[in-house]
Structure formats: structure tokens, C-alpha cells
Scaffold this motif. Structure first.
Motif, PDB file in Angstrom:
ATOM      1  N   PRO A 141       0.807  -1.228   0.000  1.00 44.20           N
ATOM      2  CA  PRO A 141       0.000   0.000   0.000  1.00 44.20           C
ATOM      3  C   PRO A 141       0.835   1.271   0.000  1.00 44.20           C
ATOM      4  O   PRO A 141       0.317   2.353  -0.270  1.00 44.20           O
ATOM      5  CB  PRO A 141      -0.840  -0.120   1.273  1.00 44.20           C
ATOM      6  N   ILE A 142       2.112   1.157   0.350  1.00 47.40           N
ATOM      7  CA  ILE A 142       3.035   2.295   0.298  1.00 47.40           C
ATOM      8  C   ILE A 142       4.343   1.829  -0.322  1.00 47.40           C
ATOM      9  O   ILE A 142       4.558   0.628  -0.509  1.00 47.40           O
ATOM     10  CB  ILE A 142       3.315   2.897   1.708  1.00 47.40           C
ATOM     11  N   SER A 379       1.637   4.171  16.422  1.00 50.37           N
ATOM     12  CA  SER A 379       0.925   3.851  17.663  1.00 50.37           C
ATOM     13  C   SER A 379      -0.303   2.993  17.380  1.00 50.37           C
ATOM     14  O   SER A 379      -0.573   2.009  18.088  1.00 50.37           O
ATOM     15  CB  SER A 379       0.511   5.142  18.377  1.00 50.37           C
ATOM     16  N   ARG A 380      -1.049   3.348  16.348  1.00 45.28           N
ATOM     17  CA  ARG A 380      -2.246   2.574  16.008  1.00 45.28           C
ATOM     18  C   ARG A 380      -1.871   1.156  15.571  1.00 45.28           C
ATOM     19  O   ARG A 380      -2.531   0.182  15.930  1.00 45.28           O
ATOM     20  CB  ARG A 380      -3.040   3.280  14.902  1.00 45.28           C
ATOM     21  N   ALA A 381      -0.804   1.044  14.794  1.00 44.74           N
ATOM     22  CA  ALA A 381      -0.359  -0.276  14.333  1.00 44.74           C
ATOM     23  C   ALA A 381       0.095  -1.146  15.500  1.00 44.74           C
ATOM     24  O   ALA A 381      -0.202  -2.343  15.561  1.00 44.74           O
ATOM     25  CB  ALA A 381       0.759  -0.125  13.309  1.00 44.74           C
ATOM     26  N   GLU A 442       3.470  -8.925  12.686  1.00 42.52           N
ATOM     27  CA  GLU A 442       2.085  -8.536  12.411  1.00 42.52           C
ATOM     28  C   GLU A 442       1.901  -7.017  12.530  1.00 42.52           C
ATOM     29  O   GLU A 442       1.164  -6.410  11.739  1.00 42.52           O
ATOM     30  CB  GLU A 442       1.152  -9.282  13.367  1.00 42.52           C
ATOM     31  N   THR A 443       2.600  -6.399  13.477  1.00 46.64           N
ATOM     32  CA  THR A 443       2.544  -4.932  13.608  1.00 46.64           C
ATOM     33  C   THR A 443       3.046  -4.257  12.345  1.00 46.64           C
ATOM     34  O   THR A 443       2.489  -3.246  11.900  1.00 46.64           O
ATOM     35  CB  THR A 443       3.381  -4.484  14.823  1.00 46.64           C
ATOM     36  N   LEU A 448       1.970  -0.721   7.504  1.00 46.53           N
ATOM     37  CA  LEU A 448       1.876  -0.350   6.090  1.00 46.53           C
ATOM     38  C   LEU A 448       0.482   0.205   5.787  1.00 46.53           C
ATOM     39  O   LEU A 448       0.338   1.204   5.059  1.00 46.53           O
ATOM     40  CB  LEU A 448       2.156  -1.562   5.213  1.00 46.53           C
ATOM     41  N   ASP A 449      -0.523  -0.444   6.331  1.00 45.04           N
ATOM     42  CA  ASP A 449      -1.903  -0.017   6.127  1.00 45.04           C
ATOM     43  C   ASP A 449      -2.151   1.356   6.752  1.00 45.04           C
ATOM     44  O   ASP A 449      -2.774   2.237   6.137  1.00 45.04           O
ATOM     45  CB  ASP A 449      -2.829  -1.048   6.749  1.00 45.04           C
ATOM     46  N   GLU A 450      -1.664   1.536   7.975  1.00 42.27           N
ATOM     47  CA  GLU A 450      -1.893   2.810   8.677  1.00 42.27           C
ATOM     48  C   GLU A 450      -1.174   3.962   7.984  1.00 42.27           C
ATOM     49  O   GLU A 450      -1.713   5.059   7.880  1.00 42.27           O
ATOM     50  CB  GLU A 450      -1.426   2.688  10.134  1.00 42.27           C
TER      51      GLU A 450
END
Length: 454
Positions: A141-142, A379-381, A442-443, A448-450
Motif C-alpha cells: 500500500p506504500i 501507535s495505532r499499528a 504482524e505490527t 503499512l496499512d496505517e
């Protein structure tokens, strides 16, 4: 991204097998006899990235090579530069290892080997996470670039020039490094401060040869005696460094920062008992965490003189040496501190000996900008990967590349910690907690998504 994370979770055994394979390579960068093994470790990680679909190469330097890998197929999306290192510390003393340092051994949920946490395990967690997404989706995604070097443990002497020479190729929005620790078990963290470093080697020369201590003692200066007097004078009994001007540029902690550190509820008694010391020690007026994270320190790292073999030998040694490091805090400059210390050492050396001081590698202290969308995304990841939001901490260690990335490439760095404080980095029986290795993988996928949404 959950489908990819589920796939990564099903591949736990493969993740561990890959790490064991890498850890078996004795990539000790400071040992010239292992130069071929260091290169082999670089080739190993290059192949890992290449097989997943990255464009890769192994660039030679005047020392050990640097692995560069890129995937830039996400047009218009952010670009992340991930740094890691494949070199490791020397394993000595070998007799304190429960198993061979390069014979990775499972002890419960821990994998024990040199480099397990610093930095092969943490770096490979990021690689496995990114490569897992690329293999599952066929794209990212990036945009992602990797720089994985083989000289971090010797001060990265060729990295700054490499960054400068490849400035355009390495351009990115932000950098990510996993070479730190969590605050504790079950307490994930983002490191927002690192200490700087000055490392010196001190040599005192007395007579032109070792002498009989009975025939010459009292008539000729003993350089071992002189060196211990010099070293003993560098700190007072309150833990304060006595070198004039040493604290001149130290940025004091604010009351808000001290309050934030207190709120972490550091287990000082657990810290003491784990180390089996009678009591904690350090600069008077500061807590243990404040000393570790935000106060400068001076430590002797090695001493050598005279007869150190078995039994007795009554010798007056001709030479004495010491290795010494200073950890620095904002706004101390390593070059200025090195000059201060060298001049001070020469000024207090007795005229009965000659002194030579050699400066090894150094690093600038770092404070990370916390008001950052990239840090928020991380942080969210972490919360998704570990099941708990991270705390913000500082570290007493140094990562020279952080300031190099800012100065040369103009980018900030996110410091992710997957290890634990008791992982024995740089010590015998270094380990990595495998559940955290998996959570790190997994983080990285979640990250990558965040970051794609920033």
C-alpha cells in the motif's frame, strides 16, 4: 489487512526457522577474521528481500557491505525507509553462554543467540512483515525501501558517506528502526529519545619495558597506578562527572517530563534484584529512569595492564590502558565533549608518564518529534499488533544513524521497540522473546496499512 495478518500468524514456524538460519552466521563486524561471514549475513538478507519481490543489491563500502532493497510501485503513496543492521557484537566471554553464541537455542518462548534481539531478530520482524504483505497481495500500500548495514556495532563508519552518495535514491517521507526495547513485558513502547555517545581509548606509557616490582617499585612511576588515579578522579562520590564544562550544554528535564517518567511506575526493586546488586547507584538527585534516559554518564568499559594470567607475577607494568564511554543527552555535542575530555585527561596525567588518547566512534543525542502523523500511525499499528497502546519512553543507548538520517536525508525516524529490557543485548545469553517477534511481524503489516492513510 486482517487476511494478511492471519496468514502471517499461520507461518510462525517459518518465521522462527528463518531467524535461526540468519543467527547461525557469526557476523561480528569488529573481528577482521570474520569478514567473509559478515558479508554472508548481508547476502542472506538481500536474498530474503529479493525472493519476495524487492529490487535489491549489496553495495560494497570501504568496510562491510550495505544491503539496499526497494519496492516503489505505489504511485502517489508515502515512502517508508526502514533501517536495520546485520552485524553483531562479539560473543565473549564465551564461557558464560549456556549454549554456543551462534547455535540458536530455544528456551521456552525465548530464542537465545548472539544478535537475537540486536538487531537480527527485530530487523527480520520488519522484513518478514513487509515481505508477507507483498507475497500475499502482490503489491504494497506504500513504497518501502530498506537499508541494512553491517557496521552498526563499530559506529557505522561508512554509512554517512553512503547516505550522502545515495541521497536521491533513498528519499522517503519517514524512517523506521526497530532496534530498541519495550518498556517491559506486555508494555509496548515507542522510543522518543536516545543518548549520544563518545568512546575513547586511553593509553599511559611508563618505562620502556616491564620491570621487577621489587627492584624498581617506588623509583619509577607505575602507569597502572597513575591510570587508576586518573580514572577515579573523573566522578565524585555523588555520581557527578568532574570534567570542567561537561554539563554546560545539558538540557535539564522539565517538571512535566519528570512527572511523565514517574507515571510509568518503574519497578526499581525488580530492576535491582534482576541485576543482583545491593542497591542502585548513580547521579544524586535523580531517579533510576532519569539517570538511564536523560542524564549524561561516564563509564569505564575495559582496563588492561600488567600480569593478568594465572597465579602471581611481581611486575611493574610498562603500559596501562582503558576504554571509556560517555553517554550524552541533548544538547551535548560529541565532538565538543571528546575535545573537553581529551584535554582534561592530558592536563591531569602526571609528568611521570606519557598519555595518548584515541577517539573511536560517537553519536549525537536524539529527541523525536512526538507531534507527528507517522508516530500516530505507528501507535495505532502497535495497538493492533500487540493488543495494547504503546507508551513513550527514552533509551540510554545510541543509534548514530538517526541523526544521520535527519542531517543527510532530512527525515524523522520512528523508533519501534520489539525487544525486552532483559534481552541481554551485548551480553552473554542474548535472547529474543518469540511471541514479541511474531507481534512485531504482524505490527509491521498493520503499519503499512496505517501509513497509507496518512
Amino acid at each position: 489487512m486482517k487476511d494478511v495478518v492471519d496468514q502471517l500468524a499461520s507461518e510462525k514456524s517459518e518465521h522462527v526457522e528463518k531467524l535461526i538460519e540468519w543467527l547461525k552466521i557469526p557476523s561480528v563486524s569488529t573481528d577482521s577474521s570474520l569478514k567473509g561471514e559478515v558479508r554472508r549475513a548481508g547476502q542472506w538478507i538481500e536474498e530474503e528481500l529479493s525472493s519476495a519481490g524487492f529490487e535489491t543489491r549489496l553495495d560494497d563500502t570501504d568496510g562491510h557491505p550495505i544491503c539496499l532493497a526497494q519496492w516503489t510501485g505505489a504511485e502517489g503513496a508515502p515512502t517508508l525507509l526502514i533501517y536495520g543492521h546485520y552485524d553483531v557484537q562479539p560473543p565473549e566471554p564465551l564461557d558464560l553462554w549456556r549454549h554456543g553464541a551462534f547455535e540458536p537455542t530455544l528456551e521456552g518462548d525465548d530464542l537465545v543467540a548472539r544478535g537475537a534481539t540486536d538487531d537480527k531478530g527485530q530487523a527480520l520482524a520488519l522484513v518478514r512483515g513487509v515481505c508477507g504483505v507483498l507475497r500475499s497481495r502482490g503489491s504494497l500500500p506504500i513504497n518501502v525501501k530498506f537499508v541494512i548495514e553491517g557496521e552498526e556495532e563499530i559506529g557505522s563508519p561508512n554509512l554517512t558517506g553512503y547516505l550522502e552518495a545515495h541521497k536521491d535514491e533513498l528519499s522517503a517521507d519517514v524512517a523506521l528502526i526497530a532496534d530498541c526495547s519495550q518498556f517491559g513485558p506486555g508494555m509496548p513502547a515507542i522510543t522518543v529519545g536516545l543518548k549520544g555517545l563518545v568512546y575513547l581509548e586511553i593509553h599511559l606509557q611508563g618505562p620502556n619495558r616491564d620491570l621487577h616490582s621489587g627492584s624498581f617499585g617506588g623509583a619509577v612511576e607505575n602507569p597502572a597506578n597513575a591510570l587508576t588515579r586518573i580514572l577515579g578522579s573523573l566522578r565524585d562520590d555523588k555520581g557527578h562527572i568532574t570534567i570542567p564544562g561537561f554539563y554546560e550544554k545539558v538540557r535539564d528535564l522539565t517538571e512535566e517530563e519528570r512527572a511523565a517518567i514517574r507515571e510509568l511506575n518503574f519497578d526499581e526493586e525488580g530492576f535491582r534484584t534482576d541485576l543482583e546488586v545491593p542497591m542502585v547507584h548513580g547521579e544524586e538527585g535523580y531517579s533510576t529512569l532519569e539517570r538511564k534516559w536523560a542524564r549524561p554518564t561516564l563509564d569505564i568499559n575495559g582496563l588492561l595492564s600488567g600480569w593478568t594470567g594465572e597465579g602471581a607475577k611481581t611486575v611493574l607494568p610498562a603500559h596501562a590502558s582503558a576504554k571509556m564511554s560517555m553517554r550524552l543527552v541533548p544538547d551535548q555535542d560529541p565532538d565538543e565533549i571528546a575535545d573537553l575530555v581529551v584535554q582534561h585527561l592530558k592536563s591531569i596525567c602526571p609528568e611521570t608518564c606519557s598519555i595518548d588518547v584515541h577517539c573511536h566512534h560517537g553519536a549525537k543525542p536524539v529527541l523525536v518529534e512526538q507531534n507527528s502523523p507517522w508516530l500516530d500511525a505507528t501507535s495505532r499499528a502497535i495497538e493492533k499488533g500487540f493488543g495494547k497502546a504503546p507508551v513513550m519512553i527514552r533509551e540510554g543507548g545510541s543509534i548514530p544513524v538517526v541523526s544521520d538520517l535527519k542531517a543527510t536525508l532530512g527525515m524523522d525516524t520512528i523508533l519501534l521497540g520489539l525487544g525486552l529490557p532483559d534481552d541481554n543485548a551485548h551480553s552473554p545469553n542474548e535472547k529474543f522473546h518469540l511471541p514479541d517477534y511474531q507481534k512485531g511481524i504482524e505490527t509491521m503489516a498493520w503499519l503499512l496499512d496505517e501509513m497509507a492513510s496518512v
